[in-house]
Design an enzyme around this catalytic site. Structure first.
Site, PDB file in Angstrom:
ATOM      1  N   LYS A 105      -8.426   6.749 -19.221  1.00 15.88           N
ATOM      2  CA  LYS A 105      -8.719   7.310 -20.542  1.00 15.88           C
ATOM      3  C   LYS A 105      -7.457   7.267 -21.414  1.00 15.88           C
ATOM      4  O   LYS A 105      -6.926   6.206 -21.655  1.00 15.88           O
ATOM      5  CB  LYS A 105      -9.304   8.714 -20.373  1.00 15.88           C
ATOM      6  CG  LYS A 105     -10.379   8.818 -19.282  1.00 15.88           C
ATOM      7  CD  LYS A 105     -11.686   8.107 -19.607  1.00 15.88           C
ATOM      8  CE  LYS A 105     -12.615   7.968 -18.418  1.00 15.88           C
ATOM      9  NZ  LYS A 105     -12.960   9.206 -17.723  1.00 15.88           N
TER      10      LYS A 105
ATOM     11  N   ARG B 274       0.846  -1.199   0.000  1.00 14.95           N
ATOM     12  CA  ARG B 274       0.000   0.000   0.000  1.00 14.95           C
ATOM     13  C   ARG B 274       0.880   1.248   0.000  1.00 14.95           C
ATOM     14  O   ARG B 274       0.572   2.260  -0.609  1.00 14.95           O
ATOM     15  CB  ARG B 274      -0.958   0.004   1.200  1.00 14.95           C
ATOM     16  CG  ARG B 274      -1.714   1.308   1.314  1.00 14.95           C
ATOM     17  CD  ARG B 274      -2.915   1.322   2.275  1.00 14.95           C
ATOM     18  NE  ARG B 274      -2.891   0.355   3.329  1.00 14.95           N
ATOM     19  CZ  ARG B 274      -2.143   0.482   4.450  1.00 14.95           C
ATOM     20  NH1 ARG B 274      -1.368   1.532   4.619  1.00 14.95           N
ATOM     21  NH2 ARG B 274      -2.185  -0.458   5.370  1.00 14.95           N
TER      22      ARG B 274
ATOM     23  N   ASP C 200      -7.739  19.061 -13.760  1.00 15.50           N
ATOM     24  CA  ASP C 200      -8.012  17.728 -14.310  1.00 15.50           C
ATOM     25  C   ASP C 200      -7.588  17.766 -15.784  1.00 15.50           C
ATOM     26  O   ASP C 200      -8.228  18.419 -16.605  1.00 15.50           O
ATOM     27  CB  ASP C 200      -9.511  17.416 -14.152  1.00 15.50           C
ATOM     28  CG  ASP C 200      -9.880  16.037 -14.682  1.00 15.50           C
ATOM     29  OD1 ASP C 200      -9.173  15.519 -15.577  1.00 15.50           O
ATOM     30  OD2 ASP C 200     -10.902  15.477 -14.221  1.00 15.50           O
TER      31      ASP C 200
ATOM     32  N   TYR D 163     -16.574  17.026 -14.992  1.00 14.11           N
ATOM     33  CA  TYR D 163     -17.006  15.636 -15.130  1.00 14.11           C
ATOM     34  C   TYR D 163     -18.107  15.326 -14.093  1.00 14.11           C
ATOM     35  O   TYR D 163     -17.984  15.711 -12.919  1.00 14.11           O
ATOM     36  CB  TYR D 163     -15.781  14.740 -14.915  1.00 14.11           C
ATOM     37  CG  TYR D 163     -16.071  13.267 -14.929  1.00 14.11           C
ATOM     38  CD1 TYR D 163     -16.384  12.616 -16.114  1.00 14.11           C
ATOM     39  CD2 TYR D 163     -16.023  12.521 -13.755  1.00 14.11           C
ATOM     40  CE1 TYR D 163     -16.649  11.260 -16.122  1.00 14.11           C
ATOM     41  CE2 TYR D 163     -16.282  11.163 -13.759  1.00 14.11           C
ATOM     42  CZ  TYR D 163     -16.602  10.547 -14.947  1.00 14.11           C
ATOM     43  OH  TYR D 163     -16.870   9.205 -14.949  1.00 14.11           O
TER      44      TYR D 163
HETATM   45  C1  LIG Z   1     -13.497   9.584 -16.452  1.00 16.91           C
HETATM   46  C2  LIG Z   1     -13.138  10.906 -15.883  1.00 16.91           C
HETATM   47  C3  LIG Z   1     -12.940  11.080 -14.498  1.00 16.91           C
HETATM   48  C4  LIG Z   1     -13.162   9.953 -13.486  1.00 16.91           C
HETATM   49  O1  LIG Z   1     -12.235   8.959 -13.624  1.00 16.91           O
HETATM   50  P1  LIG Z   1     -12.506   7.395 -13.279  1.00 16.91           P
HETATM   51  O2  LIG Z   1     -11.237   6.753 -13.659  1.00 16.91           O
HETATM   52  O3  LIG Z   1     -13.692   6.975 -14.101  1.00 16.91           O
HETATM   53  O4  LIG Z   1     -12.804   7.339 -11.808  1.00 16.91           O
HETATM   54  C5  LIG Z   1     -12.554  12.330 -14.056  1.00 16.91           C
HETATM   55  N1  LIG Z   1     -12.387  13.362 -14.906  1.00 16.91           N
HETATM   56  C6  LIG Z   1     -12.586  13.238 -16.237  1.00 16.91           C
HETATM   57  C7  LIG Z   1     -12.391  14.420 -17.123  1.00 16.91           C
HETATM   58  C8  LIG Z   1     -12.980  12.012 -16.766  1.00 16.91           C
HETATM   59  O5  LIG Z   1     -13.188  11.896 -18.089  1.00 16.91           O
END
Ligand SMILES: *Cc1c(COP(=O)(O)O)cnc(C)c1O
Length: 391
Positions: free
Chosen positions: A201, A53, A176, A105
């Site tokens: 992504k 961890r 983000d 998001y």
């Molecule tokens: C998918 C996404 C998230 C969340 O991420 P997860 O891996 O699904 O928890 C946060 N911000 C953006 C812009 C996203 O496309």
């Protein structure tokens, strides 16, 4: 100590940034250290690894690569993008005041309003792409949370301008960077303190892992996030870290191809009589073109556009593609499409959706790296197939 190959270009750093050969065997690729614990030669005398961890060499290799790509000093990998987001919230003091972009998001919005707002945090959701950021970020702000480009309308905020205001009031700026990726935009070089990713992504890019990352601009922030990573424990597992690092190595070639395909599709859409509007920041006629070209070196495969006709037509269109898969998520090698009004943004009330510009005919594409002409032919046959569905 600087990360390995920090002086190299990004297409080199996606492969070598922060990487060392495995010291025992010289393995070129960091192996999957599928272990929970590590032997100690004497009580409290260990190799630097005590428990997975806290530290794991596979996860560390991924974290070091991401720190190098984002021009940060330390990165922490989590079990999902939302776990990474929660870790950033948890470095703040109780009752923290957060100013957040108004079309973040959906999962981020849900976490802020349904989890942290109930625990004494206050959030104000504002349009950080507006000119007057000073009036939107008051003196007592603890953190500014920004997504740019946004989802699904690809609005672009001036990151350097927001960073300057955040600094003025003593707030941290978290960005983000999931949509742009460090290949096209590095928020830390524009003044951000923290960069957050859903590595689910583009970073992994193969639609087979869920994960998240926080990259920190300073050692002090790195320690605070690493403390939460260990104390709260939402870590990325070694196998997922291995797969993500494997995917990350092709980020440069993938993003170039995503972008080339997206440009061809945008060109085709812009001449199409049944397309009413296109959102793509690298298009010269896009309202965010100037700020996007100032802070981004390009843009990948995300496009949204408005198809003429009503919701029934749009639904028939997205259900009629054969190469584009109808699915949420984005950033993989395969092309996906979705209808924000009834899918990713269905939880946003209809009047608020209308205010934001998420109309019924809005279609979001995540353009993959297939052949561009095949993708265009697929969109055309779906437009034809949906024409008679118009109500
Ligand atoms: C998918 C996404 C998230 C969340 O991420 P997860 O891996 O699904 O928890 C946060 N911000 C953006 C812009 C996203 O496309």
């Amino acid at each position: 100590m600087p990360l390995e190959h920090d002086d190299k270009a990004i297409a080199t750093r996606v492969i070598h940034g922060g990487q060392r050969h495995e010291p025992v065997t010289g393995a070129v690729m960091q192996p999957v250290f599928q272990t929970s614990t590590y032997a100690q030669s004497w009580p409290a005398k260990h190799t630097g690894y005590e428990y997975s961890r806290t530290q794991n060499p596979t996860r560390e290799a991924l974290e070091r690569c991401m720190a190098s790509l984002e021009r940060g000093v330390k990165a922490c990998a989590f079990g999902s993008g939302l776990a990474a987001t929660a870790a950033v919230m948890q470095i703040l003091p109780p009752g923290a005041k957060v100013v957040c972009g108004d079309d973040v998001y959906g999962g981020t919005y849900r976490q802020f309003t349904k989890v942290f707002a109930q625990r004494g945090y206050t959030f104000s959701f504002v349009d950080l792409t507006s000119e007057d950021v000073a009036s939107l970020i008051p003196e007592d702000t603890d953190m500014v949370w920004l997504e740019s480009p946004t989802n699904p309308l690809l609005k672009v905020a001036d990151i350097a301008k927001v960073a300057q205001r955040a600094r003025e009031v003593g707030a941290l700026l978290a960005v983000d960077n999931t949509f742009a990726t460090p290949y096209f935009q590095q928020p830390i070089t524009l003044g951000a303190d923290l960069v957050v990713h859903s590595i689910t992504k583009y970073i992994n890019g193969h639609s087979d892992v869920v994960g998240g990352m926080v990259v920190c601009a300073t050692e002090e922030l790195g320690e605070r996030v690493a403390f939460i990573q260990n104390a709260v424990g939402g870590v990325n597992g070694p196998w997922d870290a291995f797969l993500t690092l494997r995917g990350l190595k092709t980020l440069a070639v993938r993003m170039e191809r995503h972008q080339a395909n997206a440009r061809k599709i945008v060109q085709w859409l812009s001449e199409h009589p049944e397309v009413e509007r296109i959102h793509y920041p690298m298009l010269e006629s896009d309202p965010y073109h100037a700020v996007a070209s100032k802070q981004m070196s390009g843009f990948g495969g995300m496009i949204s556009f408005v198809l003429s006709g009503d919701l029934a037509r749009a639904e028939k269109f997205v259900a009629s593609t054969r190469l584009f898969t109808l699915a949420e998520s984005l950033g993989g090698v395969e092309s996906l499409l979705e209808l924000p009004a009834t899918m990713t943004h269905a939880s946003v009330p209809a009047d608020q959706r209308a205010d934001l510009g998420i109309v019924d005919g809005l279609v979001r594409l995540s353009v993959g790296i297939e052949d561009a002409d095949d993708l265009i032919a697929d969109l055309q046959q779906a437009i034809d197939a949906s024409r008679n569905a118009q109500g």
